[in-house]
Design a protein around this motif. Structure first.
Motif, PDB file in Angstrom:
ATOM      1  N   PHE A  24       0.845  -1.197   0.000  1.00 35.91           N
ATOM      2  CA  PHE A  24       0.000   0.000   0.000  1.00 35.91           C
ATOM      3  C   PHE A  24       0.880   1.247   0.000  1.00 35.91           C
ATOM      4  O   PHE A  24       1.697   1.438   0.898  1.00 35.91           O
ATOM      5  CB  PHE A  24      -0.931  -0.011   1.212  1.00 35.91           C
ATOM      6  CG  PHE A  24      -1.811  -1.228   1.263  1.00 35.91           C
ATOM      7  CD1 PHE A  24      -2.984  -1.295   0.534  1.00 35.91           C
ATOM      8  CD2 PHE A  24      -1.438  -2.323   2.026  1.00 35.91           C
ATOM      9  CE1 PHE A  24      -3.792  -2.419   0.566  1.00 35.91           C
ATOM     10  CE2 PHE A  24      -2.235  -3.463   2.067  1.00 35.91           C
ATOM     11  CZ  PHE A  24      -3.410  -3.516   1.330  1.00 35.91           C
ATOM     12  N   THR A  25       0.716   2.069  -1.001  1.00 39.75           N
ATOM     13  CA  THR A  25       1.513   3.294  -1.144  1.00 39.75           C
ATOM     14  C   THR A  25       0.591   4.435  -1.562  1.00 39.75           C
ATOM     15  O   THR A  25      -0.500   4.191  -2.090  1.00 39.75           O
ATOM     16  CB  THR A  25       2.619   3.109  -2.195  1.00 39.75           C
ATOM     17  OG1 THR A  25       2.012   2.742  -3.442  1.00 39.75           O
ATOM     18  CG2 THR A  25       3.608   2.034  -1.782  1.00 39.75           C
ATOM     19  N   PRO A  26       1.009   5.689  -1.374  1.00 36.55           N
ATOM     20  CA  PRO A  26       2.252   6.131  -0.734  1.00 36.55           C
ATOM     21  C   PRO A  26       2.164   5.968   0.786  1.00 36.55           C
ATOM     22  O   PRO A  26       1.080   5.846   1.341  1.00 36.55           O
ATOM     23  CB  PRO A  26       2.337   7.601  -1.129  1.00 36.55           C
ATOM     24  CG  PRO A  26       0.913   8.020  -1.285  1.00 36.55           C
ATOM     25  CD  PRO A  26       0.186   6.826  -1.834  1.00 36.55           C
ATOM     26  N   ILE A  27       3.323   5.964   1.432  1.00 35.42           N
ATOM     27  CA  ILE A  27       3.360   5.782   2.881  1.00 35.42           C
ATOM     28  C   ILE A  27       4.111   6.919   3.553  1.00 35.42           C
ATOM     29  O   ILE A  27       4.994   7.540   2.954  1.00 35.42           O
ATOM     30  CB  ILE A  27       4.019   4.449   3.264  1.00 35.42           C
ATOM     31  CG1 ILE A  27       5.434   4.361   2.670  1.00 35.42           C
ATOM     32  CG2 ILE A  27       3.172   3.269   2.835  1.00 35.42           C
ATOM     33  CD1 ILE A  27       6.213   3.157   3.119  1.00 35.42           C
ATOM     34  N   SER A  28       3.753   7.148   4.787  1.00 34.02           N
ATOM     35  CA  SER A  28       4.469   8.130   5.601  1.00 34.02           C
ATOM     36  C   SER A  28       5.802   7.512   6.031  1.00 34.02           C
ATOM     37  O   SER A  28       5.828   6.371   6.501  1.00 34.02           O
ATOM     38  CB  SER A  28       3.631   8.484   6.825  1.00 34.02           C
ATOM     39  OG  SER A  28       4.370   9.257   7.734  1.00 34.02           O
ATOM     40  N   PRO A  29       6.918   8.233   5.882  1.00 31.50           N
ATOM     41  CA  PRO A  29       8.207   7.670   6.294  1.00 31.50           C
ATOM     42  C   PRO A  29       8.275   7.450   7.805  1.00 31.50           C
ATOM     43  O   PRO A  29       8.949   6.547   8.277  1.00 31.50           O
ATOM     44  CB  PRO A  29       9.219   8.713   5.821  1.00 31.50           C
ATOM     45  CG  PRO A  29       8.434   9.977   5.663  1.00 31.50           C
ATOM     46  CD  PRO A  29       7.039   9.572   5.307  1.00 31.50           C
ATOM     47  N   THR A  30       7.592   8.280   8.565  1.00 31.13           N
ATOM     48  CA  THR A  30       7.479   8.124  10.019  1.00 31.13           C
ATOM     49  C   THR A  30       6.068   8.525  10.409  1.00 31.13           C
ATOM     50  O   THR A  30       5.334   9.134   9.632  1.00 31.13           O
ATOM     51  CB  THR A  30       8.488   9.010  10.779  1.00 31.13           C
ATOM     52  OG1 THR A  30       8.253  10.378  10.420  1.00 31.13           O
ATOM     53  CG2 THR A  30       9.912   8.618  10.468  1.00 31.13           C
TER      54      THR A  30
END
Length: 198
Positions: free
Chosen positions: A157-163
């Motif tokens: 699942f994208t886009p994703i939060s890096p943190t």
């Protein structure tokens, strides 16, 4: 738990008795674990803890009396709020095997979760008799803060939060969706571990 996000758990649900509607007994790990293992409402947790309960889970005690072995594979920190004693008795007295796989940098929760499955599968190969008469309990942490999966694993699942920046004054709809995708990936990964145990 949808077919897209957790296909193994979804199929497990279809193949077994299940409830279409359910409510969590607590909004935190310690309350939920207490409710599951003690068969009591979450608000009783503090009362039982104040009694310095040392016997562990009544349900697990009964399984022991019926001849089951209790085996625990955990990546979670079960000393959290004294849960280890509350669930498994003082000095893990009702547990036959307790294997803990902590995750501290550079080991991620996802790495530690995978180690629990590897350890269980090795135990089964070494001791085939463990395939029956066991109560095997896994505690996994990938779906807890900050939602993890192995570095060499491609997120679905994208886009994703890096943190996960929980403390932003304002989260945009885009940021929230990226955090949700991060959680979906962690669930999808944990589901893959569950699939190895089927």
């Amino acid at each position: 738990i949808t077919q897209e996000i957790a296909p193994h758990l979804f199929q497990f649900k279809q193949d077994h008795n299940h409830f279409d509607l359910a409510f969590s007994n607590g909004n935190g790990s310690h309350h939920s674990w207490f409710s599951i293992f003690h068969s009591q409402p979450a608000y009783q947790w503090h009362h039982v803890q104040k009694q310095n309960w040392k016997m562990g889970s009544p349900a697990l005690q009964r399984l022991k009396q019926l001849g089951y072995q209790i085996r625990v594979y955990s990546s979670a920190q079960l000393n959290y709020y004294g849960m280890e004693k509350l669930l498994f008795g003082e000095n893990q007295s009702i547990v036959d095997s307790f294997q803990n796989f902590p995750h501290n940098y550079p080991i991620s929760a996802a790495d530690a979760d995978a180690q629990t499955v590897d350890a269980f599968q090795k135990d089964l190969l070494a001791h085939p008799e463990l395939k029956e008469g066991q109560c095997v309990i896994f505690f996994w942490d990938s779906t807890h803060f900050d939602y993890s999966w192995p570095k060499d694993w491609t997120p679905k699942f994208t886009p994703i939060s890096p943190t996960i920046a929980y403390f932003h004054l304002f989260q945009s709809a885009t940021q929230i969706e990226q955090i949700k995708n991060r959680y979906r990936n962690a669930v999808f990964y944990v589901d893959s571990l569950f699939g190895k145990l089927e």
